[in-house]
Design an enzyme around this catalytic site. Structure first.
Site, PDB file in Angstrom:
ATOM      1  N   GLU A 197       0.824  -1.212   0.000  1.00 19.27           N
ATOM      2  CA  GLU A 197       0.000   0.000   0.000  1.00 19.27           C
ATOM      3  C   GLU A 197       0.861   1.267   0.000  1.00 19.27           C
ATOM      4  O   GLU A 197       0.606   2.211   0.743  1.00 19.27           O
ATOM      5  CB  GLU A 197      -0.970  -0.015   1.189  1.00 19.27           C
ATOM      6  CG  GLU A 197      -1.931  -1.184   1.170  1.00 19.27           C
ATOM      7  CD  GLU A 197      -2.990  -1.122   2.266  1.00 19.27           C
ATOM      8  OE1 GLU A 197      -2.771  -0.400   3.256  1.00 19.27           O
ATOM      9  OE2 GLU A 197      -4.027  -1.778   2.120  1.00 19.27           O
ATOM     10  N   GLU A 268      -6.701  -7.889  -1.006  1.00 16.89           N
ATOM     11  CA  GLU A 268      -7.349  -7.810   0.308  1.00 16.89           C
ATOM     12  C   GLU A 268      -8.821  -7.473   0.152  1.00 16.89           C
ATOM     13  O   GLU A 268      -9.178  -6.339  -0.161  1.00 16.89           O
ATOM     14  CB  GLU A 268      -6.686  -6.749   1.203  1.00 16.89           C
ATOM     15  CG  GLU A 268      -5.302  -7.112   1.692  1.00 16.89           C
ATOM     16  CD  GLU A 268      -4.762  -6.111   2.714  1.00 16.89           C
ATOM     17  OE1 GLU A 268      -5.574  -5.357   3.307  1.00 16.89           O
ATOM     18  OE2 GLU A 268      -3.536  -6.070   2.913  1.00 16.89           O
TER      19      GLU A 268
END
Length: 887
Positions: A197, A268
């Site tokens: 991320e 995710e």
């Protein structure tokens, strides 16, 4: 034919046979070479291609340090049975290298053993390497010692950081290669991830952020390991690295890969919201998760990972700041590894439905039709064949909609997607759950909880340490991730005439802290406590204090709840007291922060002596349980609870602290930090059976309690079960997706009996002993909390008892004929059932036992057939490429 002609014919025949034999051998050799070339993982814009075959990938996050080696086999088995073919895990740098150059790969940290076990179970692995992982894990997985490397800046184009990162990356990947764990070596690792991320922080580092991310990509690609690499939430993932999505609804929020030849991967899909102390309960419904998965695969998705599939436990001090010890408990497998139904079963069914669509998804052409403001059809058809799969979508959150597709009407419940693997037959709807439900219960172990006798040892409060600084030290630096605690001491002299004269006025000690909590003593007396929260770590302690004339000694215990786990410039995050002053003196506010001698001491006496171990406990004098002061250690012995159920300790009327069993850290507890609902965020704390000794043997429990006045009598040991099982099926639901199979382009029934059924199964070795609720009509509520409606068939309970009592497994046809019911013809009826399972002494009825076994074997056969069908449908990459080129 003359003799010479026959001889010439035989000679030519032998020659032709020889030629054909050579061609055959060459062909086989070439084929063998092709197979060897296929080893490993490649990709295109459709999917990953694993050892020459396309795969729909259903993955689940399971973190090896958050469970135990004893639990791993069961968790992986349940994941496989739940329809997963891949396990995803982070690699946790700070547990493997807690001290620079000293590695730990034992016990819960045995990464190689974990991956090999996954391979043995027939699943793939996605390895998320870090170096930064976040994961609500202490320091985001980065070892503390990295903070103290000279001139280091984390996660940017910084030479010290890159040097240590490269060494770590090569260490881990070298281990994987040495053990032959990459798919290119015949192992299970099909995908790797570097960084995590990074787009969330990249702007903070400007051009150095871009340079760093390119460096990280080049590092892993240069190792030529035969697998693709991803970067999640990294829109500009460089080169051949695949940018992947994280979120709840990637089918609508993900713009797609940054290059047309990269597949759409979802790293995710959050199955719930992680919790921090002070949080109220939260959940994400399985209907919403299933909707998101179906939506994603209808839009060219080929891989989804559930974060988490099993959350597990943040043992010891491994959680990030304020994060609870229990992690992602609302995942398909709960903290204890038990199936959370219906989340587990309903997702298993969506995996099966999507597998039935595999041919169309891989080799069909996508078409989409918008039928209204909230309705849409997306379908894949393979030209020249009957292969077709459709996704009918209703995005309205309140109303049911009816749509027409290929000449047929379909009713779509609100906010749902129906899956039609042949563009005709509805095999699954995301909002209609035919899978079993369950309710978790914590049952007190009377034998283990009874007669717990505690001894106590209280910490000495340092009144004045040698001054080593003119300002209070930084708490992370003092503790170095070896402890949550550090003492700060100073003294202040107050003249008699400086105290306020006016009645009711008092002197106030004020401490402004950057986090996370503190405990204050003045002249050896407890003065109070204060803490921040996850959203606002900084806080202020301000309380009236009875200072005395002359010298006053102030002792402040700075307390951490973990290190930060996210954000830019993590190496420059600070915690601990930053401003200390006395308010209310006649001479005005007195600032003690600067130019006042401060002494510091990291850790508590009990920690240094390891009083939570058998050997360490002998180094201090334990006293009988008496006045329960702050900062007290409590010790007792308990017998290992009976049976095989998971075990937890209930800390009902305790305050805040840490728990150890037989010297192993169970985790942080915090009962006094109440949610807005007036309840603790977490009450039960998991003690894995592998932490304890054998049955009937004694185990040592040690508790460090920070707060005064706690009630040790409230502590219980509980056994965890999901022995309350339910079904809640509407008569208009589609039959279970397990009722269907694929034969070529067709979807056909598996059996002659295609009636809709409510199905329930007890845990192994248990049978249904009580029907606690049964209603065919309009019941409301959920498992554990059903309520009768206005219309219920009178024979509901009688029918269920006849079908289910005394059995491990039962199925009930959801139809009015089953219950002899003709009432309320105007409503769509639902069958809601709740039964209790128990282990019964004596033999089960042999007829029922055989029927249960037959049903179980039928389920297993269904799974085997599904795998065989998948094998038939898999084609090699070359065939698929040729097909795509032809189109």
């Amino acid at each position: 034919m003359s003799k010479s002609s026959r001889i010439r014919m035989k000679s030519r025949t032998r020659y032709l046979i020889a030629i054909l034999l050579v061609i055959s051998l060459c062909s086989k050799a070439s084929s063998h070479d092709d197979e060897k070339k296929k080893k490993g993982v490649t990709y295109d814009g459709t999917s990953l291609i694993i050892n020459g075959k396309r795969e729909l990938l259903f993955s689940g996050s399971v973190h090896y340090p958050r469970s135990t080696p004893h639990m791993w086999p069961s968790i992986i088995d349940k994941a496989r049975i739940g329809g997963l073919n891949t396990i995803q895990t982070y690699v946790f740098w700070n547990v493997h290298e807690p001290e620079q150059g000293k590695y730990d790969f034992k016990g819960r940290f045995d990464l190689v053993k974990f991956i090999k076990l996954i391979h043995e179970k027939g699943l793939y692995v996605t390895l998320r390497l870090g170096p930064f992982i976040q994961a609500e894990w202490n320091h985001g997985g980065l070892p503390y010692w990295l903070r103290e490397v000279p001139d280091v800046y984390f996660r940017t184009n910084n030479e010290p950081f890159k040097e240590h990162t490269e060494r770590y990356v090569r260490k881990i990947l070298g281990m994987m290669k040495e053990e032959k764990l990459f798919a290119s070596q015949g192992g299970p690792i099909i995908l790797g991830q570097i960084e995590n991320e990074y787009n969330a922080v990249q702007l903070a580092y400007k051009e150095n952020g871009e340079k760093y991310i390119k460096w990280a990509a080049n590092l892993v690609e240069s190792m030529n390991l035969g697998i693709p690499w991803v970067m999640c939430k990294q829109n500009d993932a460089p080169g051949n690295l695949i940018n992947a999505c994280n979120g709840r609804h990637c089918g609508d929020t993900f713009p797609g890969p940054n290059r047309h030849d990269k597949p759409s991967l979802w790293t995710e899909n959050w199955t719930t919201q992680f919790r921090v102390f002070g949080d109220p309960p939260t959940q994400r419904t399985v209907e919403d998760i299933a909707f998101s998965v179906a939506r994603y695969f209808s839009k060219n998705g080929s891989h989804v990972n559930y974060y988490m599939y099993h959350g597990g436990t943040n043992f010891g001090r491994t959680s990030a700041h304020f994060v609870t010890t229990r992690y992602y408990d609302d995942a398909p497998l709960d903290e204890f590894g038990l199936e959370k139904a219906p989340k587990y079963g309903h997702l298993k069914h969506v995996h099966r439905a999507l597998r039935l669509c595999k041919k169309a998804l891989f080799w069909g052409q996508l078409r989409a039709q918008t039928l209204g403001p909230d309705t849409e059809v997306r379908y894949y058809e393979q030209p020249g064949t009957k292969v077709c799969a459709a996704f009918l979508s209703n995005n309205n959150t309140r109303d049911t909609n009816t749509i027409k597709f290929k000449g047929q009407d379909y009713v779509l419940p609100s906010r749902s997607i129906s899956i039609l693997p042949d563009c005709k037959t509805v095999v699954y709807n995301t909002a209609q759950i035919v899978a079993q439900h369950s309710w978790r219960d914590f049952v007190k172990s009377e034998k283990t909880s009874k007669g717990l006798k505690f001894e106590m040892f209280s910490e000495n409060i340092p009144s004045l340490l040698d001054g080593d600084s003119l300002i209070p030290g930084e708490l992370y630096y003092l503790t170095k991730d070896k402890t949550d605690y550090a003492w700060y001491t100073t003294s202040v002299k107050i003249d008699e005439d400086d105290f306020p004269d006016q009645k009711g006025l008092k002197t106030i000690l004020r401490v402004a802290s950057l986090g996370h909590a503190l405990i204050v003593y003045v002249n050896g007396e407890y003065a109070g406590k204060a803490h921040g929260r996850h959203e606002m770590k900084s806080f202020e302690f301000a309380k009236p204090v009875n200072f005395k004339t002359g010298d006053n000694r102030i002792s402040i215990l700075g307390v951490l709840t973990g290190l930060p786990d996210s954000g830019s410039y993590m190496e420059h995050r600070f915690a601990g007291p930053r401003a200390i002053s006395i308010i209310g003196l006649k001479s005005g506010t007195r600032d003690l922060t600067e130019n006042n001698e401060w002494g510091h001491l990291a850790g508590l006496e009990g920690e240094k002596k390891e009083v939570y171990t058998e050997e360490g406990s002998k180094k201090v004098k334990w006293e009988k349980d008496g006045k329960r002061k702050p900062l007290t250690w409590y010790k007792t012995y308990f017998e290992t609870p009976e049976g095989v159920n998971a075990v937890a300790i209930r800390m009902k009327a305790m305050g805040k602290g840490l728990i150890w069993v037989n010297g192993i850290g169970v985790g942080r507890y915090w009962m006094s930090f109440l949610s807005p609902l007036g309840e603790p965020t977490q009450t039960e704390y998991h003690i894995p059976r592998s932490f304890m000794k054998g049955e009937k043997k004694k185990n040592m429990l040690v508790i460090l309690e920070e707060e005064p006045g706690v009630k040790l009598e409230s502590i219980d040991f509980v056994l965890v079960n999901r022995d309350t099982i339910c079904s809640n099926v509407g008569e208009d639901y589609p039959v279970s997706v397990k009722s269907w199979k694929r034969e070529g382009p067709k979807i056909v029934s598996r059996s002659k009996d295609m009636r809709l059924k409510a199905v329930m199964r007890c845990p192994p070795e248990k049978q249904m002993v009580e029907v606690q609720f049964a209603s065919f009509g309009d019941p409301t509520g959920t498992c554990g909390n059903f309520t009768m409606g206005k219309c219920s068939a009178s024979k509901s309970k009688e029918v269920v008892e006849k079908e289910c009592l005394g059995r491990n497994y039962c199925s009930i046809v959801v139809a009015r004929e089953t219950f002899g019911d003709k009432g309320c013809p105007e409503i769509v009826k639902t069958l809601a059932v709740q039964v209790k399972c128990e282990k019964k002494e004596g033999k089960q009825d042999e007829k029922k036992k055989k029927e249960d076994k037959d049903e179980e074997e039928e389920d297993d056969e269904d799974d085997d057939e599904e795998e065989e069908e998948e094998d038939k449908e898999n084609k090699d990459t070359k065939d698929m490429e040729n097909k795509n080129q032809d189109m």
